[in-house]
Design an enzyme around this catalytic site. Structure first.
Site, PDB file in Angstrom:
ATOM      1  N   CYS A 199      -5.460 -26.029  38.608  1.00  0.00           N
ATOM      2  CA  CYS A 199      -5.569 -26.933  37.471  1.00  0.00           C
ATOM      3  C   CYS A 199      -5.079 -26.255  36.185  1.00  0.00           C
ATOM      4  CB  CYS A 199      -7.005 -27.448  37.363  1.00  0.00           C
ATOM      5  SG  CYS A 199      -7.209 -28.934  36.376  1.00  0.00           S
ATOM      6  N   HIS A 200      -5.944 -26.091  35.186  1.00  0.00           N
ATOM      7  CA  HIS A 200      -5.576 -25.452  33.922  1.00  0.00           C
ATOM      8  C   HIS A 200      -5.682 -23.922  33.988  1.00  0.00           C
ATOM      9  CE1 HIS A 200      -6.339 -29.573  32.567  1.00  0.00           C
ATOM     10  NE2 HIS A 200      -5.665 -29.286  31.466  1.00  0.00           N
TER      11      HIS A 200
END
Length: 181
Positions: A110-111
């Site tokens: 994800c991030h």
């Protein structure tokens, strides 16, 4: 199998996406490994289900008290706030970078690649992430692709990346393969 292997999960005190922590954690345990929660502060970390507070988890060690040499691999869970906070803590960034310097496998979802951008370890590598991180990765010298999971073997270590919680099954499998090699 990860028998006898210890995998670090690096998270900030607040903001980790719970499922991106708990699913890889379960996968490590099911593969016979030992997961350890490492944070920038002692005590408990606060996980989130997107923007809503979820469960808290006990920190096993802080980045002040451990080094990459004590672990066989690293998982960087996502959530927007988690890697954004981690990349502002020099010891957390150095801890992540040390896995690359030592040639140990790293898995980020994800991030989470924001922490790797700060650690300056993505140049020349192919990664995926949440789409909003793509420009940051490209600006740091990485090739960004929109795939469920990417396993990059450029450099000394294996880097596994995925985009989002929907990719967790593929992410966990690729990460366990990397940690087991």
């Amino acid at each position: 199998m990860l028998d006898g292997k210890t995998i670090a999960f690096l998270v900030a005190p607040e903001g980790v996406e719970q499922v991106e922590l708990t699913e890889p954690w379960k996968a490590v345990k099911q593969a016979g490994g030992t997961p350890r929660l490492v944070s920038t502060e002692p005590g408990r970390i606060q996980a989130f289900n997107h923007l809503d507070k979820a469960d808290t988890f006990v920190v096993d060690a802080t980045v002040d008290d451990v080094d990459a040499g004590s672990f066989d691999g690293l998982v960087l869970p996502g959530g927007v706030a988690n890697p954004d906070l981690l990349r502002t803590v020099p010891k957390a960034v150095a801890f992540a970078r040390a896995f690359f310097d030592a040639g140990k496998p790293v898995a980020a979802i994800c991030h989470a690649p924001w922490t790797l951008v700060e650690a300056d370890v993505v140049r020349g590598r192919t990664l995926t992430s949440w789409p909003s991180v793509a420009t940051d990765l490209r600006n740091a010298g990485a090739t960004w692709v929109d795939k469920e999971v990417v396993v990059c073997t450029a450099g000394l270590n294996m880097l596994v990346t995925s985009r989002k919680p929907d990719d967790l099954k593929a992410f966990c499998q690729a990460a366990m393969d990397a940690f087991g090699s």
